[in-house]
Write a protein that holds these residues in place. Structure first.
Motif, PDB file in Angstrom:
ATOM      1  N   ASP A 104       0.854  -1.190   0.000  1.00  0.00           N
ATOM      2  CA  ASP A 104       0.000   0.000   0.000  1.00  0.00           C
ATOM      3  C   ASP A 104       0.886   1.235   0.000  1.00  0.00           C
ATOM      4  OD1 ASP A 104      -2.170   1.662   0.139  1.00  0.00           O
ATOM      5  OD2 ASP A 104      -2.825   1.060   2.154  1.00  0.00           O
ATOM      6  N   VAL A 105       0.721   2.089  -0.996  1.00  0.00           N
ATOM      7  CA  VAL A 105       1.564   3.281  -1.137  1.00  0.00           C
ATOM      8  C   VAL A 105       0.704   4.455  -1.592  1.00  0.00           C
ATOM      9  CG1 VAL A 105       3.558   4.296  -2.334  1.00  0.00           C
ATOM     10  CG2 VAL A 105       3.549   1.846  -1.806  1.00  0.00           C
ATOM     11  N   ALA A 106       0.946   5.617  -0.997  1.00  0.00           N
ATOM     12  CA  ALA A 106       0.293   6.859  -1.434  1.00  0.00           C
ATOM     13  C   ALA A 106       1.371   7.902  -1.669  1.00  0.00           C
ATOM     14  CB  ALA A 106      -0.685   7.347  -0.369  1.00  0.00           C
ATOM     15  N   THR A 107       1.240   8.640  -2.749  1.00  0.00           N
ATOM     16  CA  THR A 107       2.256   9.649  -3.091  1.00  0.00           C
ATOM     17  C   THR A 107       1.591  10.981  -3.396  1.00  0.00           C
ATOM     18  OG1 THR A 107       3.596   7.904  -4.096  1.00  0.00           O
ATOM     19  CG2 THR A 107       4.199  10.160  -4.625  1.00  0.00           C
ATOM     20  N   LEU A 108       2.158  12.046  -2.865  1.00  0.00           N
ATOM     21  CA  LEU A 108       1.697  13.400  -3.149  1.00  0.00           C
ATOM     22  C   LEU A 108       2.872  14.179  -3.733  1.00  0.00           C
ATOM     23  CD1 LEU A 108      -0.836  15.467  -2.165  1.00  0.00           C
ATOM     24  CD2 LEU A 108       1.126  16.431  -0.980  1.00  0.00           C
ATOM     25  N   VAL A 109       2.646  14.860  -4.844  1.00  0.00           N
ATOM     26  CA  VAL A 109       3.701  15.639  -5.498  1.00  0.00           C
ATOM     27  C   VAL A 109       3.292  17.102  -5.512  1.00  0.00           C
ATOM     28  CG1 VAL A 109       4.951  16.018  -7.658  1.00  0.00           C
ATOM     29  CG2 VAL A 109       4.393  13.691  -6.952  1.00  0.00           C
ATOM     30  N   THR A 110       4.192  17.969  -5.043  1.00  0.00           N
ATOM     31  CA  THR A 110       3.967  19.413  -5.088  1.00  0.00           C
ATOM     32  C   THR A 110       4.984  20.011  -6.062  1.00  0.00           C
ATOM     33  OG1 THR A 110       5.533  20.058  -3.356  1.00  0.00           O
ATOM     34  CG2 THR A 110       3.383  19.225  -2.624  1.00  0.00           C
ATOM     35  N   ASP A 111       5.217  21.311  -5.948  1.00  0.00           N
ATOM     36  CA  ASP A 111       6.222  21.956  -6.806  1.00  0.00           C
ATOM     37  C   ASP A 111       7.639  21.519  -6.470  1.00  0.00           C
ATOM     38  OD1 ASP A 111       4.605  23.374  -8.452  1.00  0.00           O
ATOM     39  OD2 ASP A 111       4.713  25.243  -7.331  1.00  0.00           O
ATOM     40  N   ASP A 112       7.900  21.285  -5.166  1.00  0.00           N
ATOM     41  CA  ASP A 112       9.273  21.008  -4.727  1.00  0.00           C
ATOM     42  C   ASP A 112       9.422  19.742  -3.899  1.00  0.00           C
ATOM     43  OD1 ASP A 112       8.646  24.201  -3.742  1.00  0.00           O
ATOM     44  OD2 ASP A 112      10.015  23.868  -5.434  1.00  0.00           O
ATOM     45  N   GLU A 113       8.309  19.219  -3.399  1.00  0.00           N
ATOM     46  CA  GLU A 113       8.387  18.078  -2.496  1.00  0.00           C
ATOM     47  C   GLU A 113       7.585  16.893  -3.010  1.00  0.00           C
ATOM     48  OE1 GLU A 113       8.218  21.889   0.001  1.00  0.00           O
ATOM     49  OE2 GLU A 113       6.689  20.914  -1.200  1.00  0.00           O
ATOM     50  N   ILE A 114       8.039  15.726  -2.556  1.00  0.00           N
ATOM     51  CA  ILE A 114       7.288  14.495  -2.788  1.00  0.00           C
ATOM     52  C   ILE A 114       7.098  13.838  -1.431  1.00  0.00           C
ATOM     53  CG2 ILE A 114       7.373  12.188  -3.806  1.00  0.00           C
ATOM     54  CD1 ILE A 114       8.973  13.585  -6.101  1.00  0.00           C
ATOM     55  N   LEU A 115       5.852  13.558  -1.085  1.00  0.00           N
ATOM     56  CA  LEU A 115       5.535  12.915   0.182  1.00  0.00           C
ATOM     57  C   LEU A 115       5.012  11.520  -0.115  1.00  0.00           C
ATOM     58  CD1 LEU A 115       3.557  15.864   1.867  1.00  0.00           C
ATOM     59  CD2 LEU A 115       6.014  15.617   1.554  1.00  0.00           C
ATOM     60  N   VAL A 116       5.595  10.521   0.523  1.00  0.00           N
ATOM     61  CA  VAL A 116       5.190   9.135   0.264  1.00  0.00           C
ATOM     62  C   VAL A 116       4.853   8.451   1.584  1.00  0.00           C
ATOM     63  CG1 VAL A 116       5.806   6.928  -0.787  1.00  0.00           C
ATOM     64  CG2 VAL A 116       6.785   9.044  -1.706  1.00  0.00           C
ATOM     65  N   ALA A 117       3.651   7.878   1.640  1.00  0.00           N
ATOM     66  CA  ALA A 117       3.247   7.043   2.775  1.00  0.00           C
ATOM     67  C   ALA A 117       3.191   5.610   2.270  1.00  0.00           C
ATOM     68  CB  ALA A 117       1.880   7.472   3.288  1.00  0.00           C
ATOM     69  N   TYR A 118       3.637   4.665   3.103  1.00  0.00           N
ATOM     70  CA  TYR A 118       3.625   3.261   2.671  1.00  0.00           C
ATOM     71  C   TYR A 118       3.490   2.358   3.888  1.00  0.00           C
ATOM     72  CZ  TYR A 118       8.482   3.552   4.245  1.00  0.00           C
ATOM     73  OH  TYR A 118       9.612   3.753   5.002  1.00  0.00           O
ATOM     74  N   ASP A 119       2.924   1.185   3.642  1.00  0.00           N
ATOM     75  CA  ASP A 119       2.889   0.144   4.672  1.00  0.00           C
ATOM     76  C   ASP A 119       4.276  -0.460   4.767  1.00  0.00           C
ATOM     77  OD1 ASP A 119       0.370   0.202   5.690  1.00  0.00           O
ATOM     78  OD2 ASP A 119      -0.458  -1.278   4.315  1.00  0.00           O
ATOM     79  N   PRO A 120       4.826  -0.549   5.966  1.00  0.00           N
ATOM     80  CA  PRO A 120       6.194  -1.089   6.072  1.00  0.00           C
ATOM     81  C   PRO A 120       6.223  -2.588   5.820  1.00  0.00           C
ATOM     82  CG  PRO A 120       5.279  -0.672   8.257  1.00  0.00           C
ATOM     83  CD  PRO A 120       4.273  -0.175   7.271  1.00  0.00           C
ATOM     84  N   PRO A 121       7.173  -3.042   5.022  1.00  0.00           N
ATOM     85  CA  PRO A 121       7.330  -4.487   4.825  1.00  0.00           C
ATOM     86  C   PRO A 121       7.710  -5.149   6.152  1.00  0.00           C
ATOM     87  CG  PRO A 121       8.615  -3.237   3.229  1.00  0.00           C
ATOM     88  CD  PRO A 121       8.139  -2.275   4.253  1.00  0.00           C
ATOM     89  N   GLU A 122       7.129  -6.296   6.423  1.00  0.00           N
ATOM     90  CA  GLU A 122       7.343  -6.958   7.713  1.00  0.00           C
ATOM     91  C   GLU A 122       8.779  -7.448   7.891  1.00  0.00           C
ATOM     92  OE1 GLU A 122       4.439 -10.001   8.332  1.00  0.00           O
ATOM     93  OE2 GLU A 122       2.765  -8.619   7.968  1.00  0.00           O
ATOM     94  N   ASP A 123       9.378  -7.945   6.830  1.00  0.00           N
ATOM     95  CA  ASP A 123      10.696  -8.574   6.973  1.00  0.00           C
ATOM     96  C   ASP A 123      11.856  -7.641   6.623  1.00  0.00           C
ATOM     97  OD1 ASP A 123      10.052  -8.406   4.319  1.00  0.00           O
ATOM     98  OD2 ASP A 123      10.912 -10.343   3.772  1.00  0.00           O
ATOM     99  N   LYS A 124      11.589  -6.320   6.561  1.00  0.00           N
ATOM    100  CA  LYS A 124      12.660  -5.379   6.212  1.00  0.00           C
ATOM    101  C   LYS A 124      12.908  -4.400   7.347  1.00  0.00           C
ATOM    102  CE  LYS A 124      13.226  -4.772   1.285  1.00  0.00           C
ATOM    103  NZ  LYS A 124      14.098  -5.905   1.313  1.00  0.00           N
ATOM    104  N   ASP A 125      14.158  -4.028   7.498  1.00  0.00           N
ATOM    105  CA  ASP A 125      14.522  -2.970   8.417  1.00  0.00           C
ATOM    106  C   ASP A 125      13.838  -1.681   7.963  1.00  0.00           C
ATOM    107  OD1 ASP A 125      16.463  -1.714  10.431  1.00  0.00           O
ATOM    108  OD2 ASP A 125      16.915  -0.617   8.561  1.00  0.00           O
ATOM    109  N   ARG A 126      13.275  -0.920   8.901  1.00  0.00           N
ATOM    110  CA  ARG A 126      12.506   0.290   8.549  1.00  0.00           C
ATOM    111  C   ARG A 126      13.356   1.298   7.779  1.00  0.00           C
ATOM    112  NH1 ARG A 126       9.861   2.950  13.485  1.00  0.00           N
ATOM    113  NH2 ARG A 126       8.687   4.094  11.901  1.00  0.00           N
TER     114      ARG A 126
END
Length: 199
Positions: A104-126
Protein backbone atom coordinates in the motif's frame (compact mmCIF):
# COMPACT_ATOMS: atom_id res chain seq x y z
CA UNK A 1 -16.25 23.37 -89.14
CA UNK A 2 -14.89 20.15 -87.58
CA UNK A 3 -11.39 21.57 -87.87
CA UNK A 4 -12.45 24.70 -85.97
CA UNK A 5 -14.05 22.60 -83.18
CA UNK A 6 -10.93 20.40 -82.88
CA UNK A 7 -8.71 23.49 -82.82
CA UNK A 8 -10.87 25.06 -80.09
CA UNK A 9 -10.81 21.87 -78.00
CA UNK A 10 -7.05 21.54 -78.45
CA UNK A 11 -6.56 25.19 -77.46
CA UNK A 12 -8.74 24.78 -74.35
CA UNK A 13 -6.93 21.57 -73.36
CA UNK A 14 -3.52 23.17 -73.72
CA UNK A 15 -4.70 26.21 -71.75
CA UNK A 16 -6.01 23.98 -68.94
CA UNK A 17 -2.78 22.01 -68.93
CA UNK A 18 -0.72 25.18 -68.83
CA UNK A 19 -2.81 26.68 -66.00
CA UNK A 20 -2.74 23.48 -63.92
CA UNK A 21 0.98 23.21 -64.60
CA UNK A 22 1.53 26.59 -62.97
CA UNK A 23 -0.25 25.66 -59.74
CA UNK A 24 2.31 23.14 -58.48
CA UNK A 25 5.07 25.63 -59.21
CA UNK A 26 3.19 28.23 -57.15
CA UNK A 27 2.67 25.65 -54.38
CA UNK A 28 6.39 24.82 -54.45
CA UNK A 29 7.20 28.50 -54.05
CA UNK A 30 4.77 28.79 -51.10
CA UNK A 31 6.27 25.67 -49.50
CA UNK A 32 9.75 27.11 -49.95
CA UNK A 33 8.68 30.35 -48.22
CA UNK A 34 7.12 28.37 -45.33
CA UNK A 35 10.30 26.31 -45.01
CA UNK A 36 12.36 29.50 -44.87
CA UNK A 37 10.07 30.80 -42.08
CA UNK A 38 10.39 27.49 -40.23
CA UNK A 39 14.17 27.91 -40.14
CA UNK A 40 13.63 30.38 -37.31
CA UNK A 41 12.18 27.57 -35.18
CA UNK A 42 14.45 24.70 -36.16
CA UNK A 43 18.11 23.91 -36.02
CA UNK A 44 19.70 24.62 -39.42
CA UNK A 45 16.26 24.45 -41.04
CA UNK A 46 15.83 20.73 -40.34
CA UNK A 47 12.07 20.27 -40.17
CA UNK A 48 12.53 17.01 -38.22
CA UNK A 49 13.73 19.10 -35.27
CA UNK A 50 10.24 20.50 -34.72
CA UNK A 51 8.43 18.55 -32.05
CA UNK A 52 4.92 17.33 -32.85
CA UNK A 53 2.19 19.86 -32.36
CA UNK A 54 -0.42 17.12 -32.58
CA UNK A 55 -1.30 14.78 -29.73
CA UNK A 56 1.47 12.14 -29.67
CA UNK A 57 0.51 8.63 -30.69
CA UNK A 58 0.49 5.94 -28.02
CA UNK A 59 4.06 4.74 -27.51
CA UNK A 60 5.58 7.68 -29.38
CA UNK A 61 8.83 9.02 -27.95
CA UNK A 62 9.16 12.60 -26.80
CA UNK A 63 11.70 14.79 -28.60
CA UNK A 64 12.49 18.50 -28.37
CA UNK A 65 15.59 20.35 -29.53
CA UNK A 66 16.53 23.99 -28.97
CA UNK A 67 19.62 26.08 -29.49
CA UNK A 68 20.47 28.26 -26.51
CA UNK A 69 19.99 31.37 -28.64
CA UNK A 70 16.37 30.42 -29.28
CA UNK A 71 15.52 30.76 -25.58
CA UNK A 72 15.21 33.96 -23.61
CA UNK A 73 17.85 33.25 -20.93
CA UNK A 74 16.43 35.71 -18.40
CA UNK A 75 13.01 34.08 -18.66
CA UNK A 76 14.57 30.61 -18.43
CA UNK A 77 16.39 31.53 -15.19
CA UNK A 78 13.10 32.55 -13.57
CA UNK A 79 11.07 29.79 -15.19
CA UNK A 80 10.08 26.92 -12.94
CA UNK A 81 10.14 23.51 -14.57
CA UNK A 82 6.57 22.33 -14.90
CA UNK A 83 5.70 18.71 -14.39
CA UNK A 84 2.42 16.86 -14.43
CA UNK A 85 2.14 16.24 -10.69
CA UNK A 86 -0.65 13.68 -10.99
CA UNK A 87 1.27 11.60 -13.54
CA UNK A 88 4.43 11.79 -11.46
CA UNK A 89 2.60 10.69 -8.29
CA UNK A 90 1.05 7.81 -10.23
CA UNK A 91 4.41 6.71 -11.64
CA UNK A 92 6.20 6.81 -8.27
CA UNK A 93 3.42 4.86 -6.53
CA UNK A 94 3.36 2.18 -9.22
CA UNK A 95 7.15 1.79 -9.20
CA UNK A 96 7.28 1.31 -5.42
CA UNK A 97 4.49 -1.26 -5.59
CA UNK A 98 6.62 -3.31 -7.98
CA UNK A 99 8.73 -4.31 -5.00
CA UNK A 100 7.36 -7.56 -3.56
CA UNK A 101 7.24 -6.33 0.04
CA UNK A 102 5.17 -3.17 -0.52
CA UNK A 103 1.38 -3.52 -0.52
CA UNK A 104 0.00 0.00 0.00
CA UNK A 105 1.56 3.28 -1.14
CA UNK A 106 0.29 6.86 -1.43
CA UNK A 107 2.26 9.65 -3.09
CA UNK A 108 1.70 13.40 -3.15
CA UNK A 109 3.70 15.64 -5.50
CA UNK A 110 3.97 19.41 -5.09
CA UNK A 111 6.22 21.96 -6.81
CA UNK A 112 9.27 21.01 -4.73
CA UNK A 113 8.39 18.08 -2.50
CA UNK A 114 7.29 14.50 -2.79
CA UNK A 115 5.53 12.92 0.18
CA UNK A 116 5.19 9.13 0.26
CA UNK A 117 3.25 7.04 2.78
CA UNK A 118 3.62 3.26 2.67
CA UNK A 119 2.89 0.14 4.67
CA UNK A 120 6.19 -1.09 6.07
CA UNK A 121 7.33 -4.49 4.83
CA UNK A 122 7.34 -6.96 7.71
CA UNK A 123 10.70 -8.57 6.97
CA UNK A 124 12.66 -5.38 6.21
CA UNK A 125 14.52 -2.97 8.42
CA UNK A 126 12.51 0.29 8.55
CA UNK A 127 15.48 2.40 7.50
CA UNK A 128 16.23 0.11 4.52
CA UNK A 129 12.58 0.25 3.45
CA UNK A 130 12.63 4.06 3.65
CA UNK A 131 15.81 4.03 1.58
CA UNK A 132 14.18 1.92 -1.14
CA UNK A 133 11.15 4.22 -1.30
CA UNK A 134 13.25 7.39 -1.47
CA UNK A 135 15.67 5.99 -4.07
CA UNK A 136 12.73 5.04 -6.26
CA UNK A 137 11.13 8.48 -5.98
CA UNK A 138 14.42 10.34 -6.54
CA UNK A 139 15.19 8.24 -9.60
CA UNK A 140 11.99 9.44 -11.29
CA UNK A 141 12.03 13.19 -10.62
CA UNK A 142 14.22 16.25 -11.28
CA UNK A 143 17.02 16.68 -8.73
CA UNK A 144 15.58 19.83 -7.10
CA UNK A 145 12.81 17.77 -5.45
CA UNK A 146 12.99 16.79 -1.78
CA UNK A 147 11.44 13.45 -0.86
CA UNK A 148 9.90 12.72 2.55
CA UNK A 149 8.59 9.26 3.44
CA UNK A 150 6.75 7.61 6.30
CA UNK A 151 5.66 4.12 7.29
CA UNK A 152 3.35 5.51 9.98
CA UNK A 153 -0.30 4.54 9.19
CA UNK A 154 -1.48 8.08 9.99
CA UNK A 155 0.69 9.39 7.12
CA UNK A 156 -1.87 8.11 4.61
CA UNK A 157 -4.55 10.41 6.05
CA UNK A 158 -2.13 13.31 6.38
CA UNK A 159 -1.10 13.10 2.76
CA UNK A 160 -4.65 12.61 1.56
CA UNK A 161 -5.75 15.75 3.44
CA UNK A 162 -3.65 17.76 0.96
CA UNK A 163 -4.82 15.89 -2.14
CA UNK A 164 -7.44 18.49 -3.09
CA UNK A 165 -5.23 21.48 -2.28
CA UNK A 166 -3.55 23.78 -4.72
CA UNK A 167 -0.14 25.32 -4.11
CA UNK A 168 -1.93 28.70 -4.06
CA UNK A 169 -4.21 27.92 -1.07
CA UNK A 170 -3.53 30.15 1.94
CA UNK A 171 -3.39 27.23 4.38
CA UNK A 172 -1.38 25.01 2.05
CA UNK A 173 2.09 26.18 3.19
CA UNK A 174 1.30 25.71 6.87
CA UNK A 175 -0.38 22.35 6.23
CA UNK A 176 2.43 20.86 4.18
CA UNK A 177 5.11 22.09 6.59
CA UNK A 178 3.29 20.44 9.48
CA UNK A 179 2.87 17.15 7.57
CA UNK A 180 6.54 17.08 6.48
CA UNK A 181 7.59 17.49 10.13
CA UNK A 182 5.37 14.53 11.05
CA UNK A 183 6.79 12.41 8.20
CA UNK A 184 10.32 13.17 9.41
CA UNK A 185 9.52 11.36 12.68
CA UNK A 186 9.63 8.11 10.68
CA UNK A 187 12.92 6.70 9.34
CA UNK A 188 14.07 8.61 6.25
CA UNK A 189 16.80 6.24 5.08
CA UNK A 190 20.20 7.46 3.95
CA UNK A 191 19.20 8.57 0.47
CA UNK A 192 19.13 12.23 -0.55
CA UNK A 193 19.03 13.86 -3.98
CA UNK A 194 22.81 14.35 -3.66
CA UNK A 195 23.54 10.68 -2.96
CA UNK A 196 21.37 9.65 -5.93
CA UNK A 197 23.31 12.01 -8.24
CA UNK A 198 26.64 10.62 -7.00
CA UNK A 199 25.66 6.97 -7.56
Amino acid sequence: MKKTVYTSILTLSLSALFISGCSPAQEDENTLQETEQDKDHTIEGNAMDNYNKEEPADGQVGYVRFQKGQLDQETEQNHKIKVNREDMADMITRMILRYEDFEDVATLVTDDEILVAYDPPEDKDRNNAADMVKKTAYSLVPSFYKVYVSDNPSAFGDIQSLSNSTVYDEQYSEGIESIINKLKESPQGNTTSETVEES
